[in-house]
Design an enzyme around this catalytic site. Structure first.
Site, mmCIF file in Angstrom:
data_model
loop_
_atom_site.group_PDB
_atom_site.id
_atom_site.type_symbol
_atom_site.label_atom_id
_atom_site.label_comp_id
_atom_site.label_asym_id
_atom_site.label_seq_id
_atom_site.Cartn_x
_atom_site.Cartn_y
_atom_site.Cartn_z
ATOM 1 N N SER A 91 0.808 -1.218 0.000
ATOM 2 C CA SER A 91 0.000 0.000 0.000
ATOM 3 C C SER A 91 0.841 1.267 0.000
ATOM 4 O O SER A 91 0.291 2.370 -0.027
ATOM 5 C CB SER A 91 -0.927 0.004 1.225
ATOM 6 N N THR A 208 -2.400 2.637 3.289
ATOM 7 C CA THR A 208 -1.630 3.890 3.370
ATOM 8 C C THR A 208 -0.928 3.833 4.708
ATOM 9 O O THR A 208 -1.334 3.061 5.575
ATOM 10 C CB THR A 208 -2.631 5.090 3.394
ATOM 11 N N THR A 226 1.406 6.922 0.507
ATOM 12 C CA THR A 226 0.603 5.828 -0.031
ATOM 13 C C THR A 226 0.907 5.564 -1.501
ATOM 14 O O THR A 226 1.388 6.466 -2.206
ATOM 15 C CB THR A 226 -0.897 6.181 0.104
ATOM 16 N N ARG A 236 -5.038 9.433 -10.900
ATOM 17 C CA ARG A 236 -5.944 9.567 -9.745
ATOM 18 C C ARG A 236 -5.128 9.957 -8.504
ATOM 19 O O ARG A 236 -4.094 9.373 -8.215
ATOM 20 C CB ARG A 236 -6.673 8.247 -9.501
ATOM 21 N N THR A 259 -6.399 6.961 6.776
ATOM 22 C CA THR A 259 -6.214 5.915 5.777
ATOM 23 C C THR A 259 -7.616 5.482 5.338
ATOM 24 O O THR A 259 -8.593 5.751 6.031
ATOM 25 C CB THR A 259 -5.454 4.698 6.352
ATOM 26 N N GLY A 260 -7.686 4.800 4.204
ATOM 27 C CA GLY A 260 -8.992 4.343 3.726
ATOM 28 C C GLY A 260 -9.407 5.079 2.463
ATOM 29 O O GLY A 260 -8.564 5.663 1.777
HETATM 30 N N1 GLY Z 1 -6.267 6.945 1.503
HETATM 31 C C1 GLY Z 1 -5.493 6.590 0.403
HETATM 32 C C2 GLY Z 1 -6.115 6.830 -0.898
HETATM 33 O O1 GLY Z 1 -7.326 6.863 -1.010
HETATM 34 O O2 GLY Z 1 -5.393 7.003 -1.864
#
Ligand code: GLY
Length: 356
Positions: A91, A208, A226, A236, A259-260
């Site tokens: 990640s 992340t 991340t 993105r 994170t998430g």
């Molecule tokens: N929280 C990491 C992402 O959505 O890229």
């Protein structure tokens, strides 16, 4: 300052009209909310919090740096560098899962409370330590965010070596993902014997690392780094490099990160929300729960909701305040976070809104 007991026991249930989903706020540590005390000006000992993948090495390294007198921003970046360098964490950094074209693109931000400055990079290719590049953006430019090719050139100018970040294991997981997209194309599934364990569980991960710390003088800093959403559309950018979303620090108040699912956090300015909660005098765990609730409230489209109306994704928040109080909370149960304070380096249960 006395800490609340962190043993899991009965839970505080709060009624909520959020989406009619019966938002259940569950916090480790007690059936009643503790009385808020005035925020201390500095903690008795440095405190470090991180996402669970920061345990034990990242948090240990940050504490070592802080006790050795490093600035907080340098300390947290030194800590997450260990995770960026670890190819087994898919990640973050080297070995991170790539975009849909098989190219690893990294995002990171750093924020320093003492100076009030931030630096970030997004969609950075070929450089395994985006957190270090973000630190240099903060210190050696008059900007806060560099993206893509500009970020890569900046990193090269500062002597960061370029390398292939797609490890063999991450490449196999990506190839497997490609083969599952359609039975109308020519990409056939790989030999299962060649697949890394739990390959399918990695589809769509938004893992992340976030790490936040306060030193013995009450100075705060944080970092979030991340490889972003696995198999994303090239270009993105998630919440991690966006100050206010994936990270926020105010030296008078506290530091928070996440994170998430980044998209959910971007539209609610999650980490800034947590720090505003701290500013209002909330305990870190309650400030994190508040940001989780905002996300639940903001999740209105059906494709992001389960049949019961609750979000079909998770976001987790981590926070430490100027006085050394810390906490973590998630939308869904089962999460843990890393903490290192005067009493040891450990994982603790996160508070949550909904039972998984
Ligand atoms: N929280 C990491 C992402 O959505 O890229």
């Amino acid at each position: 300052m006395r800490r609340r007991r962190l043993k899991r026991r009965s839970f505080l249930v709060r009624s909520s009209a959020v989406l009619g989903t019966g938002c259940l706020a569950t916090r480790p540590g007690g059936a009643t909310a503790p009385k808020e005390r005035p925020r201390a000006k500095h903690p008795p000992h440095p405190v470090v919090v991180a996402s669970a993948n920061g345990f034990p090495h990242c948090t240990a390294r940050v504490m070592e740096e802080l006790l050795g007198g490093s600035e907080v921003a340098d300390a947290v970046v030194a800590g997450v560098t260990l995770v960026e360098d670890d190819p087994s964490d898919h990640s973050v950094g080297l070995g991170g899962l790539p975009n849909e074209e098989g190219v690893v693109e990294l995002d990171a931000s750093v924020m320093d409370g003492a100076t009030g400055l931030a630096g970030a990079v997004a969609a950075l290719r070929g450089i395994k330590n985006p957190s270090q590049v973000a630190l240099r953006v903060m210190r050696y430019t008059d900007h806060a965010l560099l993206v893509g090719e500009g970020a890569r050139r900046f990193a090269r100018a500062h002597g960061f070596p370029e390398q292939e970040l797609l490890t063999d294991e991450a490449r196999k997981i990506w190839l497997y993902w490609k083969s599952t997209l359609s039975d109308q194309d020519d990409w056939l599934p790989p030999d299962p014997a060649e697949l890394p364990p739990r390959a399918k569980e990695m589809f769509g991960i938004t893992g992340t690392i976030n790490c936040d710390a306060v030193d013995g003088q009450g100075n705060l800093a944080g970092v979030t780094t991340t490889s972003g959403l696995a198999f994303k559309i090239p270009g993105r950018v998630g919440d991690s490099p966006l100050v206010g979303a994936g990270l926020f620090v105010d030296n008078e108040v506290g530091a928070a990160g996440s994170t998430g699912r980044g998209e959910a956090n971007i539209v609610t300015c999650g980490s800034a929300t947590v720090v505003e909660g701290l500013r209002q005098g909330k305990a870190p765990v309650d400030a994190c729960l508040m940001a989780c609730r905002r996300i639940v409230e903001a999740t209105r489209v059906a494709r992001l909701r389960r049949p019961d109306g609750r979000p079909d994704f998770d976001v987790k928040f981590y926070a430490v305040d100027k006085g050394g109080r810390f906490g973590g909370a998630a939308i869904w149960s089962g999460g843990r976070f890393a903490v290192h304070d005067g009493k040891g380096n450990r994982l603790e249960d996160m508070a949550y809104l909904f039972e998984s």
